[in-house]
Enzyme design. Sequence first.
Site, short mmCIF file in Angstrom:
data_model
loop_
_atom_site.label_atom_id
_atom_site.label_comp_id
_atom_site.label_asym_id
_atom_site.label_seq_id
_atom_site.Cartn_x
_atom_site.Cartn_y
_atom_site.Cartn_z
N LYS A 62 0.71 -1.26 0.02
CA LYS A 62 -0.13 0.13 0.14
C LYS A 62 0.74 1.08 -0.03
O LYS A 62 0.28 2.20 -0.47
CB LYS A 62 -0.91 0.16 1.24
CG LYS A 62 -2.08 -0.96 1.25
CD LYS A 62 -3.07 -0.59 0.29
CE LYS A 62 -4.40 -1.44 0.43
NZ LYS A 62 -5.58 -1.19 -0.19
N ASP B 271 -8.90 -0.20 6.35
CA ASP B 271 -8.84 -1.34 7.18
C ASP B 271 -7.63 -1.30 7.84
O ASP B 271 -7.23 -2.29 8.55
CB ASP B 271 -9.11 -2.80 6.53
CG ASP B 271 -10.45 -2.57 5.63
OD1 ASP B 271 -11.46 -2.40 6.63
OD2 ASP B 271 -10.63 -2.92 4.55
#
Length: 412
Positions: free
Chosen positions: A86, A134
């Site tokens: 990410k 998340d």
Amino acid sequence: MNTAVLAPLAMECFANRAANRMTPYGARRSEILSADALALAQRELSQWQGYAPTPLHSLPALAQALGVASVQYKDEGGRFGLGSFKALGGAYAVARLLCRQLGERLGRSLSTQDLLTPEVRALCAGITVTCATDGNHGRSVAWGAQRFGCGCVIYIHATVSEGRKDAIAHYGAQVVRTSGNYDDAVRQADADAQAQGRFVISDTSYPGYMDVPRDVMQGYQLMVQEAAEQLSQRPTHIFVQAGVGGLAAAVCGYFWERDGGDRPTFVVVEPDKADCLAQSAKAGQLKAVTGDIDTLMAGLACGEVSHLAWEILEKGTDAYCVISDAAAVAAMRLLAQPLGGDPVIVAGESAVAGVAAAIASSQSVQARQVLGLNSGSRILFFGSEAATDPALYAQLVGESAQAVAARAKEHA
């Protein structure tokens, strides 16, 4: 095939009826993800301090157990020190947004390196970015905001662990916990951004919101390019985990654009509690998974598909696999205590969905036929995270990530 060494894993596997390997990549998909845009991302990201290609591990013992020619695992655990792939997406999207906003204000084109100059960094302080997460995406956005000096507010939903919350706050972001699931947090972040004048850096796209998620996915493609350059042969099969679909679309789009109908068989893997892509494929249209989507695979706990990702995955996906949390845990343990002389790998619960699906597929005659798996198959996995929640990792694997990492270092 020697699957006797692997515990049986349950899974649903089905071919995508909408797949058409002769469909050209086309102009519409090139507007979303393209080689030219990837070249820009590579130029920018490769200049960032700490950039280095992540390793590609060969797992020959696992390949033998699965009855295939080779298994390769792209390990994103060390990416920019953030623990997941990410880092390539959220932080890059923050930089691109700041370049656009401040470039318009200054009347000139800016690069991400310009953002580090005192003049431009001072202007960054007047901008606040935000998103729902998340865990890993929010950490990347917070890291990017800290790197370039802008404000940051991150929304997490009810079941995100305290460990993941603290990891985001570590980068100076304000962290807001909301009720409901991930998709509820997305809506809250968007509503508050409109009211407060913040800029949303989301990894999911929806009508009217496309530019930033496109930047996120383009950043992800640098990981795919690294893997392609590290491989001695193109893979025949790629198993990729999916949440909203951004990672999966980045991988699929990379090989589709370059290899056309000769691209690898592409398999999307999802948790059985959050299988919005598989459900959409079955319905032949976008379909949300509602209610409790509380899977251990926190990074995949998404109920709604990114519209941009669907543009690529609807026809680019050859098959879908849906796995249980138990299957993911088994795969985590297998990589921590590998077969034969395979490398020891610290893999988080969202990183191993593809591995779990491949193991389950190897144990099923029907699945092997659907996927075309045989003794000549070359499988590629993208291990998207390390132990991003160390306490949960230790609970699931039975030993700490530090202990596993120490064994990995000895093994190497």
